[in-house]
Design a protein around this motif. Structure first.
Motif, PDB file in Angstrom:
ATOM      1  N   MET A   1       0.886  -1.162   0.000  1.00  0.00           N
ATOM      2  CA  MET A   1       0.000   0.000   0.000  1.00  0.00           C
ATOM      3  C   MET A   1       0.931   1.221   0.000  1.00  0.00           C
ATOM      4  SD  MET A   1      -3.175  -1.160   0.457  1.00  0.00           S
ATOM      5  CE  MET A   1      -4.221  -0.104   1.484  1.00  0.00           C
ATOM      6  N   PRO A   2       0.406   2.431  -0.234  1.00  0.00           N
ATOM      7  CA  PRO A   2       1.264   3.617  -0.130  1.00  0.00           C
ATOM      8  C   PRO A   2       1.983   3.644   1.223  1.00  0.00           C
ATOM      9  CG  PRO A   2      -0.848   4.211  -1.101  1.00  0.00           C
ATOM     10  CD  PRO A   2      -0.963   2.777  -0.670  1.00  0.00           C
ATOM     11  N   PHE A   3       3.231   4.103   1.205  1.00  0.00           N
ATOM     12  CA  PHE A   3       4.035   4.049   2.433  1.00  0.00           C
ATOM     13  C   PHE A   3       5.048   5.198   2.446  1.00  0.00           C
ATOM     14  CE2 PHE A   3       8.019   2.571   0.535  1.00  0.00           C
ATOM     15  CZ  PHE A   3       7.575   2.083  -0.691  1.00  0.00           C
ATOM     16  N   ASP A   4       5.647   5.390   3.604  1.00  0.00           N
ATOM     17  CA  ASP A   4       6.709   6.391   3.761  1.00  0.00           C
ATOM     18  C   ASP A   4       8.039   5.748   3.361  1.00  0.00           C
ATOM     19  OD1 ASP A   4       8.747   8.007   4.614  1.00  0.00           O
ATOM     20  OD2 ASP A   4       7.944   8.320   6.628  1.00  0.00           O
ATOM     21  N   PRO A   5       8.671   6.221   2.286  1.00  0.00           N
ATOM     22  CA  PRO A   5       9.887   5.548   1.798  1.00  0.00           C
ATOM     23  C   PRO A   5      11.018   5.521   2.838  1.00  0.00           C
ATOM     24  CG  PRO A   5       9.151   7.248   0.242  1.00  0.00           C
ATOM     25  CD  PRO A   5       8.308   7.384   1.459  1.00  0.00           C
ATOM     26  N   ALA A   6      11.020   6.472   3.737  1.00  0.00           N
ATOM     27  CA  ALA A   6      12.095   6.523   4.730  1.00  0.00           C
ATOM     28  C   ALA A   6      11.959   5.404   5.739  1.00  0.00           C
ATOM     29  CB  ALA A   6      12.083   7.883   5.429  1.00  0.00           C
ATOM     30  N   THR A   7      10.744   5.114   6.146  1.00  0.00           N
ATOM     31  CA  THR A   7      10.542   4.131   7.217  1.00  0.00           C
ATOM     32  C   THR A   7       9.888   2.839   6.737  1.00  0.00           C
ATOM     33  OG1 THR A   7       8.322   4.974   7.669  1.00  0.00           O
ATOM     34  CG2 THR A   7      10.146   6.040   8.838  1.00  0.00           C
ATOM     35  N   GLY A   8       9.260   2.885   5.564  1.00  0.00           N
ATOM     36  CA  GLY A   8       8.520   1.711   5.095  1.00  0.00           C
ATOM     37  C   GLY A   8       7.139   1.587   5.729  1.00  0.00           C
ATOM     38  N   LYS A   9       6.794   2.512   6.611  1.00  0.00           N
ATOM     39  CA  LYS A   9       5.483   2.429   7.289  1.00  0.00           C
ATOM     40  C   LYS A   9       4.349   2.827   6.338  1.00  0.00           C
ATOM     41  CE  LYS A   9       6.699   1.574  11.648  1.00  0.00           C
ATOM     42  NZ  LYS A   9       7.773   2.375  12.297  1.00  0.00           N
ATOM     43  N   PRO A  10       3.245   2.091   6.377  1.00  0.00           N
ATOM     44  CA  PRO A  10       2.100   2.446   5.525  1.00  0.00           C
ATOM     45  C   PRO A  10       1.633   3.871   5.791  1.00  0.00           C
ATOM     46  CG  PRO A  10       1.733   0.329   6.583  1.00  0.00           C
ATOM     47  CD  PRO A  10       2.966   0.905   7.196  1.00  0.00           C
ATOM     48  N   ALA A  11       1.233   4.559   4.733  1.00  0.00           N
ATOM     49  CA  ALA A  11       0.805   5.950   4.867  1.00  0.00           C
ATOM     50  C   ALA A  11      -0.565   6.046   5.534  1.00  0.00           C
ATOM     51  CB  ALA A  11       0.765   6.603   3.487  1.00  0.00           C
ATOM     52  N   GLY A  12      -1.468   5.172   5.153  1.00  0.00           N
ATOM     53  CA  GLY A  12      -2.794   5.201   5.755  1.00  0.00           C
ATOM     54  C   GLY A  12      -2.842   4.247   6.927  1.00  0.00           C
ATOM     55  N   SER A  13      -3.847   4.403   7.776  1.00  0.00           N
ATOM     56  CA  SER A  13      -3.973   3.430   8.847  1.00  0.00           C
ATOM     57  C   SER A  13      -5.300   2.706   8.673  1.00  0.00           C
ATOM     58  CB  SER A  13      -3.902   4.109  10.210  1.00  0.00           C
ATOM     59  OG  SER A  13      -5.094   4.824  10.444  1.00  0.00           O
ATOM     60  N   PHE A  14      -5.325   1.479   9.104  1.00  0.00           N
ATOM     61  CA  PHE A  14      -6.498   0.647   8.952  1.00  0.00           C
ATOM     62  C   PHE A  14      -7.338   0.817  10.204  1.00  0.00           C
ATOM     63  CE2 PHE A  14      -8.705  -3.402   9.423  1.00  0.00           C
ATOM     64  CZ  PHE A  14      -9.296  -3.489   8.180  1.00  0.00           C
ATOM     65  N   ASP A  15      -8.542   1.339  10.029  1.00  0.00           N
ATOM     66  CA  ASP A  15      -9.297   1.636  11.245  1.00  0.00           C
ATOM     67  C   ASP A  15     -10.660   0.960  11.287  1.00  0.00           C
ATOM     68  OD1 ASP A  15     -10.453   3.036   9.262  1.00  0.00           O
ATOM     69  OD2 ASP A  15     -10.390   5.000  10.243  1.00  0.00           O
ATOM     70  N   GLY A  16     -10.787  -0.186  10.634  1.00  0.00           N
ATOM     71  CA  GLY A  16     -12.045  -0.925  10.689  1.00  0.00           C
ATOM     72  C   GLY A  16     -12.238  -1.556  12.061  1.00  0.00           C
ATOM     73  N   ASP A  17     -13.423  -2.121  12.277  1.00  0.00           N
ATOM     74  CA  ASP A  17     -13.715  -2.787  13.541  1.00  0.00           C
ATOM     75  C   ASP A  17     -13.044  -4.153  13.588  1.00  0.00           C
ATOM     76  OD1 ASP A  17     -15.463  -0.767  14.284  1.00  0.00           O
ATOM     77  OD2 ASP A  17     -17.097  -1.676  13.124  1.00  0.00           O
ATOM     78  N   GLY A  18     -12.707  -4.650  12.459  1.00  0.00           N
ATOM     79  CA  GLY A  18     -12.152  -5.991  12.398  1.00  0.00           C
ATOM     80  C   GLY A  18     -12.059  -6.360  10.945  1.00  0.00           C
ATOM     81  N   ASP A  19     -11.525  -7.523  10.678  1.00  0.00           N
ATOM     82  CA  ASP A  19     -11.529  -7.965   9.282  1.00  0.00           C
ATOM     83  C   ASP A  19     -11.668  -9.475   9.269  1.00  0.00           C
ATOM     84  OD1 ASP A  19      -8.689  -9.226   8.286  1.00  0.00           O
ATOM     85  OD2 ASP A  19      -8.465  -7.930  10.040  1.00  0.00           O
ATOM     86  N   TYR A  20     -12.177  -9.974   8.155  1.00  0.00           N
ATOM     87  CA  TYR A  20     -12.487 -11.391   8.066  1.00  0.00           C
ATOM     88  C   TYR A  20     -11.244 -12.265   8.018  1.00  0.00           C
ATOM     89  CZ  TYR A  20     -17.477 -10.663   7.779  1.00  0.00           C
ATOM     90  OH  TYR A  20     -18.783 -10.349   8.087  1.00  0.00           O
ATOM     91  N   GLY A  21     -10.131 -11.694   7.531  1.00  0.00           N
ATOM     92  CA  GLY A  21      -8.896 -12.463   7.515  1.00  0.00           C
ATOM     93  C   GLY A  21      -8.444 -12.793   8.927  1.00  0.00           C
TER      94      GLY A  21
ATOM     95  N   SER B   1     -20.573  -6.840  12.248  1.00  0.00           N
ATOM     96  CA  SER B   1     -20.854  -7.649  13.431  1.00  0.00           C
ATOM     97  C   SER B   1     -22.075  -7.061  14.108  1.00  0.00           C
ATOM     98  CB  SER B   1     -19.651  -7.610  14.378  1.00  0.00           C
ATOM     99  OG  SER B   1     -20.016  -8.128  15.642  1.00  0.00           O
ATOM    100  N   ASP B   2     -23.093  -7.899  14.349  1.00  0.00           N
ATOM    101  CA  ASP B   2     -24.255  -7.369  15.067  1.00  0.00           C
ATOM    102  C   ASP B   2     -24.402  -8.004  16.437  1.00  0.00           C
ATOM    103  OD1 ASP B   2     -25.252  -9.885  14.594  1.00  0.00           O
ATOM    104  OD2 ASP B   2     -26.838  -9.252  13.236  1.00  0.00           O
ATOM    105  N   GLY B   3     -23.445  -8.833  16.776  1.00  0.00           N
ATOM    106  CA  GLY B   3     -23.448  -9.413  18.119  1.00  0.00           C
ATOM    107  C   GLY B   3     -24.519 -10.473  18.361  1.00  0.00           C
ATOM    108  N   LYS B   4     -25.373 -10.694  17.371  1.00  0.00           N
ATOM    109  CA  LYS B   4     -26.475 -11.657  17.571  1.00  0.00           C
ATOM    110  C   LYS B   4     -25.993 -13.097  17.459  1.00  0.00           C
ATOM    111  CE  LYS B   4     -30.227  -9.096  15.522  1.00  0.00           C
ATOM    112  NZ  LYS B   4     -30.866  -8.981  14.234  1.00  0.00           N
ATOM    113  N   ALA B   5     -26.415 -13.913  18.404  1.00  0.00           N
ATOM    114  CA  ALA B   5     -26.094 -15.333  18.315  1.00  0.00           C
ATOM    115  C   ALA B   5     -26.867 -15.950  17.147  1.00  0.00           C
ATOM    116  CB  ALA B   5     -26.476 -16.024  19.614  1.00  0.00           C
ATOM    117  N   VAL B   6     -26.240 -16.882  16.460  1.00  0.00           N
ATOM    118  CA  VAL B   6     -26.901 -17.546  15.327  1.00  0.00           C
ATOM    119  C   VAL B   6     -27.274 -18.953  15.757  1.00  0.00           C
ATOM    120  CG1 VAL B   6     -26.625 -18.323  12.961  1.00  0.00           C
ATOM    121  CG2 VAL B   6     -25.579 -16.172  13.696  1.00  0.00           C
ATOM    122  N   THR B   7     -28.550 -19.243  15.713  1.00  0.00           N
ATOM    123  CA  THR B   7     -28.993 -20.569  16.155  1.00  0.00           C
ATOM    124  C   THR B   7     -29.460 -21.420  14.981  1.00  0.00           C
ATOM    125  OG1 THR B   7     -31.189 -19.652  16.492  1.00  0.00           O
ATOM    126  CG2 THR B   7     -29.731 -19.737  18.418  1.00  0.00           C
TER     127      THR B   7
END
Lengths: 584, 584
Positions: free
Chosen positions: B262-282, B443-449
Motif C-alpha cells: 500500500m502507499p508508504f513512507d519511503p524513509a521508514t517503510g510504514k504504511p501511509a494510511g492506517s487501517f481503522d475498521g472494527d475488524g476484518d475477516y482475515g 458484526s451485530d453481536g447476535k447469536a446464530v442458532t
C-alpha cells in the motif's frame, strides 16, 4: 480356475508366482469376455494386469489405499477386490461402473473419470492419515498420458515436498489415448532407454525418490519393486514400463484404436454393431477443417489428446502437419495457446468434449475472453444424449461458460448451421466463439444466410401467437414437435424461435413478443440452473408474460437412460404440450 | 537523467553499460516514487530492473514479443516502452494499469493478472508466427513462484516439444508471494547451488535447452545470456537468479511483506494510511482456525500461496505446523487434496480469493462434488467491493460454482453468521460447503442458532406484504435500507428475507409468498447472469408474482468506482425503491 476364488486381495496373497501367472491369463480372458460384449477401456487394462496383481500381493488394501488415475486401468483392480463376477458373467456386467467407485467397494476411494487427478487426491488421503496419526501406504497409480495434465504436475510437485509415506506408480505404456505429446515424454524415453539410470530425471527433479521397473508386465520384478517402497517414509515414484493392450495382438499393434472399444468379435476385432447414421459431426468437422487449412495456412486445429472427437485420424493429423497441434492431456495449455495464436493473427480451432472443457474456466475467462481473442471452440458431446457416466456428463457447459463476458456461445440445430457458424467464427477477429455441436446429426439441406456478426439476433421460424417457444440448439426439434402438439391440443399456433445465441438476448424480439404472447417457454439441452432459460425468465420477470423453462434438474446423473431423464424433467412433447395448455 | 529520454526500447540500445547501470538506479527511484504514493507490486519489479534493461537491449520489441507472467514484474518493461511518465509524474500515475495491457502499448500482448499463463500464451504467439511464416523471438518471462501452477507446467511440457524459436526466462528470486512450496524448488536450489550444472534439471527433463545466469541483477551477464539464446531455433530456458526487492533494504529483508505494498513512507517503510475498521475477516478466520485446530488435530488449513487472505502470518503458519499446508500456486492441487483429506476423515479448510477459485471448476465438480466430500472453502474478495482490476474481479463466483450439483454455497451477512457457518461446515461430513466471505466487516453481536443442515431454508427477518426482498449476503444491508425507503415512499412494509443459501431454494417459503406478495425482488453482489436471482425469476415465471433481479451486468469491469457501478446497475437504495414503487 483361480479368478473364481478371488473374493478379496487376501486371496491373491495366497498364490505362488506360477499361480499368479495363471491368474493373469484368466484375468485377460475375463477382460476380453466382458469388453467384447460390453465395450469399455481396453488397452490400459490389458497392460496393468500384472501390476495390479503385484500391488494386491504386496500392499494391504484397503488399509493401504490405492487411487487409480482416470480409472481406465482399474478393471483388474475391480476383479481382485470382490467384483470378479462383473467380468465373468454377463448377467453381472452392470454390477460395476467403468470407473472406481466408493459405492461399489471399500477398495475404491473416489469416483474418478477425468485424468490427472490421482496424485492430488491421494496426497489428501496421506495428509489426513498423518493428521489422524494413522498408518498405511497411500499409492497413486497414474498413466504416462495423464502426466501432462496440470493437476497431475501440480500434484507431482506437491508430492515432492511431502515428508511422509507416499507412493506414485507411473504406468508408462508410452501412449496417451493417441501418441504422447510434450517434452517430458522424451525424459520418460531416456529413462526407459537407460533402465532408469539417467541423471536427468523428471521425478527426481520434482523432489521424489525413484525406482525403475524395466518390465512392468513381469510379476516378480513388480513385487520386488513394491516391496522395496512399501512403508517408505518418503515420497517415491515407481516407474513401471508396461505394454498397452498386452495379450491381445490387435490391441498391441493398434494402440490408439484399442484404447477404448465398442462390443466386438474377439476373433477378428471387428465391431459387433455397425454405424448407420447419415453422417456425424466428427467426420464433418475433419473434412471442413481440411478444406479450410488448405485454403489458409494460418488455420490451426488443436486437440487436447482427443483428436478423434473431431475426426482427426492419424492420417489426417499427418497430412495437416504443422496446422495440427496435439497438446496432450493439457486443456489449460490448449485454451491459452489458442488465445496466443489468435493474438498473432492465426485462426485457432479447438475441438473438445464438454466434460473436459471444465478444466479451463479460468483460461476461458482470463486468457481468452478478457483479451477478446478470436478463438473458435467446438464443444462436443454437450447433450443429455452424450456420455452418460457421472464423470463425463455434457450437461453443465451452458452454465459454466455462457456467463463469462465477451464469449459468444452458439447453438446450431443442423450441420448447415454448424458450418455457417464455423465459417463466421474462423473468419472474424472480434470475438471468442464457442459452438455447441449437437450429438444427433441433422441435415436439412437449407443454406444458412444468417449474419452472425449481428450478435444475439434470434430467428422466428414459425410466427404464431399466445405462446412462443425458444428452442435452443439440439432441442430445437423438440420445440417444433411440441408446437405441433400444442396446436393439435389447443388450436393455437405457437411462435417457434431458434435463438442461435446462448450468451445474449435478442431483447428487441423478446419485447415484441409481449404484445401478442401470454407465455414464453424455453428448451435447452442441459441443466437449467445458470443456463439459457433463466435469463429469459429474468427478462420477463416484471412483465405480464409468463415463462416456463425446460431443461434438466441440477444433479449428478449416472449411467442414466436419456428417455427416462427427459420424462422425469417433463421434456417429452406430450408433457410440454400439457403444461402449456394449462398456462394459456 | 537517462530514464526521461527513454521513449522506446531503441533508446535503451543506445546506452553503454555504465549508462545502463545509471538507468537501473533511476528506474528503482521511479519505482519507489510511484509505489510509495500509489501502492502496487514491489519486490518482483525491484528484482527485474536489470533483466528488463538487458532484454530490451538484446531483443527488438515489439517484433520480438515478450510475455510477462502475472505482470507483477512488468513495471520496468512499461518504463522502457513509452510509459515512463506513469512512474515519474504523479499526474500520470493513472495512465497505466498494474498489468500488461495491449490497449496501452504495442509492446504488451495480453492483459494478464493471473499467474502461470505466460508460457502457454507465448507458445501460441510462436505457433502463429511459424504458421504465418514470420520471424522474431518469442520470450515468456515467468517467476519461480508461478512455475508450480498447472498451466505453467503444462506450458513447460508443451514448450519442450516445440521445434522452433521459443525462450523462457525464469526469474528465480526464490520466493512466491510467501515462501515457495513444492519439490521442484529443491531442484531450482540445486541448480543455483551448482551454477546450473547439476545433471538433474527440471527444464532439461521437460525437453528444453538450458542457460544459467548466476547473477540476474548483473546487466552484462544478462546481455551475454540473452545474446546466446537470441534467434535460437529450439526452445530454451534461461534461468536467472535475481534478488526480490533489490535496492530497497526493507524489501530485501522482508520479502513476503514487500511482495505488494500500500502507499508508504519511503524513509521508514510504514504504511501511509492506517487501517481503522472494527475488524476484518482475515484476522477473524485465522483466530477461528487456531481455536479449531487446537481442539481437533484433523483440522487442516490450506492455502494456494496466499496465506494472508485468511490471516495466516508466518508466525501463525509456524505454530499451525502440520495442520497448515501451503500447496504453492496450485489451486487444482488444493481442491483435490482437500477432497482426499475429507475422504480420510480430516477437516480441510481452504481459503481462496474468488478470482483464483476460477482455476478449479473441474476439481470442484469432479474431485469434490461428485464425491460429496466435506471440504470447506472460504471464498474471499467475492464482491463488487473486492479488487477492481479486470483480472481480479470477485463478481463471477456465484455463476461459476453455484450451478455445480452437491455443493452448498452459503452467503453470510455478519461475522456471527460466518462463524456459525464455519462451525457447521467443518463439523458435518455430508456436503462440500463454500462460504462467500463478505468484504465489509459487519458484526451485530447476535447469536446464530440456525441449523444449516436443514438445507435451503431462508429466514424472514421482517414480515411484510406486497413485496418481498431476497437480499443475499453482503447485499443484505442494501435490502434492509431499500425496504425502509420503500416503506417511506409507498407506506407498504416489505418482507425482508436473508436467504443464506445461494445453491438451493426454499420452495416452501417462496410458495407461501405468493398469497400475499405481488412482487419479489432479489439482490446479489455479483453478475446476474447464471446467478441467484434468475433462479427466483424462473421459480415465479408461470405465477402471478412479478420478479426483478438486482445485481451486476455481465461484463468485464476494469479499475472501476464501485459506487458508480452500483448506480449504473440501479443498485442504490433510491433506485431500487423507485423501481419497486412502479411495480406495485
Amino acid at each position: 480356475m483361480y479368478l473364481e476364488k478371488i473374493n478379496a486381495p487376501e486371496d491373491v496373497k495366497k498364490l505362488n508366482i506360477d499361480e499368479m501367472h495363471a491368474l493373469a491369463a484368466e484375468m485377460r480372458k475375463a477382460l476380453l469376455f466382458r469388453l467384447s460384449k460390453h465395450g469399455g477401456h481396453f488397452g490400459p487394462n490389458f497392460g496393468m494386469v500384472e501390476a495390479t496383481i503385484a500391488m494386491h500381493y504386496v500392499f494391504d488394501s484397503p488399509k493401504d489405499q490405492i487411487v487409480y488415475d482416470v480409472s481406465h486401468q482399474s478393471y483388474p483392480h475391480k476383479m481382485l477386490t470382490g467384483r470378479k463376477d462383473a467380468y465373468l458373467y454377463e448377467e453381472h456386467f452392470d454390477d460395476v461402473s467403468g470407473y472406481t467407485n466408493p459405492e461399489e467397494s471399500e477398495h475404491d476411494f473416489f469416483n474418478v473419470g477425468h485424468t490427472s487427478t490421482s496424485i492430488s487426491l491421494a496426497s489428501g488421503l496421506a495428509k489426513a492419515r498423518d493428521l489422524n496419526g494413522e498408518t498405511g501406504n497411500v499409492i497413486a497409480v497414474i498413466g504416462d498420458g495423464s502426466l501432462s495434465g496440470g493437476e497431475a504436475l501440480e500434484g507431482l510437485d506437491f508430492a515432492g515436498e511431502m515428508d511422509t509415506n507416499f507412493i506414485i506408480v507411473v504406468n508408462d505404456n508410452d501412449m496417451s489415448i493417441a501418441e504422447n505429446h510434450g517434452g517430458l515424454y522424451r525424459n520418460l524415453k531416456l529413462l526407459r532407454d537407460t533402465d532408469g539410470k539417467a541423471e536427468c530425471n523428471l521425478f527426481r527433479a520434482m523432489g521424489l525418490d525413484y525406482v525403475f521397473v524395466k518390465d512392468g508386465n513381469d510379476i516378480s520384478s513388480l513385487i520386488a519393486a513394491f516391496r522395496q517402497v512399501k512403508d517408505s517414509t518418503k515420497p517415491v515414484a515407481v516407474h513401471i514400463v508396461t505394454q498397452k493392450g498386452k495379450g491381445y495382438e490387435l490391441a498391441e499393434q493398434h494402440k490408439e484404436q484399442w484404447h477404448w472399444c465398442m462390443p466386438f468379435d474377439p476373433a477378428t476385432g471387428k465391431p459387433a454393431g455397425s454405424f448407420d447414421g447419415d453422417g456425424d459431426y466428427g467426420t464433418f468437422t475433419a473434412n471442413y477443417l481440411q478444406e479450410k487449412m488448405a485454403a489458409d495456412p494460418s488455420v490451426c486445429a488443436i486437440t487436447s489428446a482427443t483428436p478423434a472427437v473431431f475426426g482427426f485420424t492419424p492420417e489426417i493429423r499427418k497430412k495437416a502437419g504443422k496446422q495440427f497441434v496435439d497438446v496432450g492431456i493439457a486443456e489449460e495449455q490448449a485454451a491459452a495457446m489458442a488465445s496466443g495464436i489468435a493474438k498473432n493473427g492465426g485462426k485457432p480451432f479447438w475441438g473438445v468434449y464438454s466434460s473436459f472443457l471444465q478444466r479451463t474456466y479460468d483460461q476461458l475467462s482470463q486468457d481468452i475472453c478478457i483479451n477478446k481473442n478470436a478463438v473458435t471452440i467446438a464443444v462436443f458431446a454437450a447433450s443429455v444424449f452424450g456420455m452418460n457416466d457421472v464423470t463425463h456428463l455434457g450437461i453443465y457447459d451452458i452454465p459454466m461458460i455462457s456467463n463469462i463476458p465477451n464469449l459468444v456461445y452458439l447453438a446450431p440445430v443442423t450441420v448447415e448451421e454448424y458450418r455457417a457458424m464455423l465459417d463466421w467464427a474462423l473468419d472474424q477477429t472480434e470475438h471468442p466463439v464457442a459452438i455447441r455441436v449437437p450429438v444427433q446429426y441433422v441435415s436439412d439441406g437449407k443454406a444458412v444466410t444468417k449474419d452472425f456478426s449481428q450478435l444475439n439476433r434470434y430467428e422466428v421460424t414459425q410466427q404464431g401467437s399466445d405462446v412462443a417457444i425458444l428452442a435452443l440448439g439440439s432441442f430445437y426439434s423438440l420445440g417444433v414437435a411440441a408446437a405441433e402438439k400444442i396446436q393439435e391440443k389447443t388450436g393455437i399456433t405457437p411462435t417457434v424461435i431458434n435463438p442461435y445465441f446462448i450468451t445474449g438476448q435478442d431483447t428487441e424480439l423478446l419485447e415484441q413478443l409481449k404484445s401478442s404472447h401470454k407465455a414464453v417457454i424455453t428448451l435447452e439441452d442441459g441443466v437449467l440452473d445458470g443456463g439459457f432459460g433463466e435469463k429469459i425468465a429474468r427478462f420477463y420477470g416484471d412483465s405480464a408474460v409468463k415463462t416456463r423453462c425446460y431443461g434438466l434438474k441440477k444433479e449428478f446423473l449416472d449411467r442414466y437412460d436419456a428417455q427416462e431423464v427427459l420424462r422425469e424433467n417433463r421434456l417429452t412433447v406430450e408433457q410440454i404440450a400439457e403444461d402449456v395448455a394449462k398456462m394459456l
